[in-house]
Design a protein around this motif. Sequence first.
Motif, short mmCIF file in Angstrom:
data_model
loop_
_atom_site.label_atom_id
_atom_site.label_comp_id
_atom_site.label_asym_id
_atom_site.label_seq_id
_atom_site.Cartn_x
_atom_site.Cartn_y
_atom_site.Cartn_z
N TRP A 1 0.82 -1.21 0.00
CA TRP A 1 0.00 0.00 0.00
C TRP A 1 0.86 1.26 0.00
CZ3 TRP A 1 -4.66 1.09 -1.40
CH2 TRP A 1 -5.65 0.11 -1.38
N SER A 2 1.89 1.25 0.84
CA SER A 2 2.72 2.46 0.93
C SER A 2 3.38 2.75 -0.42
CB SER A 2 3.79 2.28 2.00
OG SER A 2 4.56 1.13 1.72
N HIS A 3 3.94 1.73 -1.01
CA HIS A 3 4.61 1.91 -2.29
C HIS A 3 3.59 2.30 -3.37
CE1 HIS A 3 7.71 1.21 -5.30
NE2 HIS A 3 6.79 0.61 -6.03
N GLY A 4 2.45 1.62 -3.35
CA GLY A 4 1.43 1.87 -4.37
C GLY A 4 0.89 3.30 -4.34
N VAL A 5 0.58 3.76 -3.13
CA VAL A 5 0.01 5.11 -3.01
C VAL A 5 1.05 6.17 -3.37
CG1 VAL A 5 -0.96 6.78 -1.37
CG2 VAL A 5 -1.73 4.41 -1.34
N LEU A 6 2.28 5.96 -2.89
CA LEU A 6 3.33 6.92 -3.23
C LEU A 6 3.60 6.95 -4.73
CD1 LEU A 6 5.91 6.45 -0.32
CD2 LEU A 6 4.55 8.48 -0.84
N ALA A 7 3.64 5.77 -5.32
CA ALA A 7 3.86 5.71 -6.77
C ALA A 7 2.69 6.36 -7.51
CB ALA A 7 4.01 4.26 -7.21
N GLY A 8 1.48 6.15 -6.99
CA GLY A 8 0.31 6.78 -7.60
C GLY A 8 0.40 8.29 -7.54
N LEU A 9 0.82 8.81 -6.40
CA LEU A 9 0.96 10.27 -6.25
C LEU A 9 2.04 10.81 -7.20
CD1 LEU A 9 0.66 10.79 -2.39
CD2 LEU A 9 -0.78 11.84 -4.17
N ALA A 10 3.15 10.08 -7.27
CA ALA A 10 4.24 10.51 -8.16
C ALA A 10 3.76 10.54 -9.61
CB ALA A 10 5.43 9.57 -8.02
N ASN A 11 3.01 9.52 -9.98
CA ASN A 11 2.48 9.48 -11.34
C ASN A 11 1.47 10.60 -11.58
OD1 ASN A 11 3.24 7.06 -13.20
ND2 ASN A 11 3.26 6.24 -11.13
N ALA A 12 0.68 10.88 -10.56
CA ALA A 12 -0.31 11.94 -10.71
C ALA A 12 0.36 13.29 -10.93
CB ALA A 12 -1.20 11.98 -9.46
N VAL A 13 1.42 13.53 -10.18
CA VAL A 13 2.14 14.81 -10.32
C VAL A 13 2.78 14.90 -11.71
CG1 VAL A 13 4.11 16.14 -9.46
CG2 VAL A 13 2.55 15.05 -7.84
N LEU A 14 3.43 13.80 -12.11
CA LEU A 14 4.04 13.80 -13.44
C LEU A 14 2.97 13.93 -14.52
CD1 LEU A 14 6.66 13.34 -15.17
CD2 LEU A 14 6.00 10.94 -15.24
N GLY A 15 1.84 13.25 -14.28
CA GLY A 15 0.76 13.29 -15.26
C GLY A 15 0.25 14.70 -15.51
N VAL A 16 0.11 15.47 -14.45
CA VAL A 16 -0.39 16.84 -14.62
C VAL A 16 0.52 17.63 -15.56
CG1 VAL A 16 -0.84 19.02 -13.40
CG2 VAL A 16 -1.58 16.87 -12.40
#
Lengths: 425, 172
Positions: free
Chosen positions: B144-159
């Motif tokens: 979960w920790s890795h998944g959520v952090l990776a999701g946030l990183a992707n979201a920031v890059l995605g923007v």
Amino acid sequence: MESVLGRYRNLTILVGVLFLQVLGLAVQVKRGNDADSTRLIRIWAVGAITPFERGLVRAQNGSGNLWHNYFFLRGVRAENRQLKEQIEQMRLKEVRLSEDATQAHRLQSLLAFKEQFIVKTVPAQVIGSSGSDLSRSIYIDRGSNDGLTPDMAVITAGGIVGKVLRVYPSTSLVLMINDQSSGVGGMLEKSRLQGVLRGTADGEVILERVMSDEQVAPGDTVLSSGGDQIFPKGLPVGTVSKVSPGKDMFLNILVRPAADLSRLEEVLVVTEKQEKNAVVDSGGRVRAADILAERLPSVPDKPVVVTPAPGTTPSGATASSAAGTSAGVKTPATSAPTGGNAASTSGAQSMPVAAQPATGQVLKKVVQRAPVGASATSGSASNGGTGNATGLSPASSPAKPAAPRPKPPTAEPSPQPPPTEDNPH
Amino acid sequence: MPITYTSGEQIEVYRFSFPVTVGVPLLALFLQAYVPRRFPFFSVFDLPLLVTIFFAMARRNPISGLFTGAAIGLSQDMLGAYPIGINGIAMTVVGYLASSLGAKLDVENAGARLLVTLGFYLVHAAVYFTVARGMVNLTLNWSWSHGVLAGLANAVLGVGLYFMLDKFKQRT
């Protein structure tokens, strides 16, 4: 019916596309080895991507080499001096280690162990990765054209990296040890406890299947156990970085890989391994039959003149020749574990010969190992109390040449790995 | 939070030129395969997923979205170590959902894009793990920790990536 399909057209197509993919997956799972069923598709995909990666890597290396080899040479002389010193130190260390290795081989041969040697490796360059956080694999620039096949071990000088998963003509896919689907037989160096190394979701490596009542401490070295039939036993895997209680009575052992898996540039693919019985030269071992053969009168062999390598003057041999004994001394094939060999040099006239050492190194070793008393003795005086083959050589016949024997003790080569292209051991 | 529910008529539908349609996903696949070799942290990002989400939301056509997702996902599978189709299925679902969402909501601003990308990253991971464990029997574990952090990183890059790709949009 048509109106229903028209109304849910998008959903119908979604279900159809998903169904096709599920079907494709099922076929791959059913066939077991998905590499065969999807090989052509993968070759196309890899063939489309890897040429660009290969080109970029070469361009990058070219510019890097130009800079490092021609422009940025500051401190090279000092580094060279340091490296030379390091080589000297390592040579000394090697001598010590070779003694230990000989002893280990001897013990292994007694127990009829089988050993695996890395015979041949192919160096390869990492040109890309699977790119996904969910699957940890890399592409290397060597493939079936270079003799690679699936399930070959991939290593670096630091430690193991992974295994070859798929092979294409000029590239290969390597599954790294920190992938969740990988499994490597691991072993703790100190306690010799064995377990299975697996990757985690975070890209770390854990050692599983070690019972929680075992003593494992951070800093312990983990080696390959050889149980997976891919990695030879004893290759460095990493060090234990954290130990915590896991589930089902097992420990959770986090391992920091010895090879830097995130920054791999060059790797070695083990293309050839050899498994053979541990053998050791038993030049110093004496059989009762040999002793009897020496004691019994027999037709003497024609003496053979052997010139030791330049710079190696075994004291015993010199002494024996000085004592007027046969100058044509054949030295034993290999060094013996006891100091008796030195005595054999001194009383060499009766020492049977198995094979001629290639260089004067063996002679040198023999002399080095000799007890002072033995090496100092000469000719007939050497038979004092060594209690070995030469000690038993007849003092009454000091000039007797080498007596024939039914068979030399051992003529097997030493259990060193055969000549390799690039042997990391 | 300006995620607004709009009618079909109010939403603009975009299209892309053929070179962009083909070139951007290919470039994403290439970068995803090459860049982590030099910069290991880059493997946290999932450029093909971000490109799928962008195209699906911009076109606002579920069929187009699901086919884009399927094509990109299957291509990614071909380069990976696991059986072909795991990513394909996950990306198909993401493409379909993203285009369906794009057809209903206005997701043009940064905040909306951040949340949507984070959500779809988790949806993708959920489908991927379900298929990998349920169908292919791979022993994958979810962190979960890795998944959520990776999701946030992707979201920031995605923007940031979406604003760059917005330049290639063509009005229909």
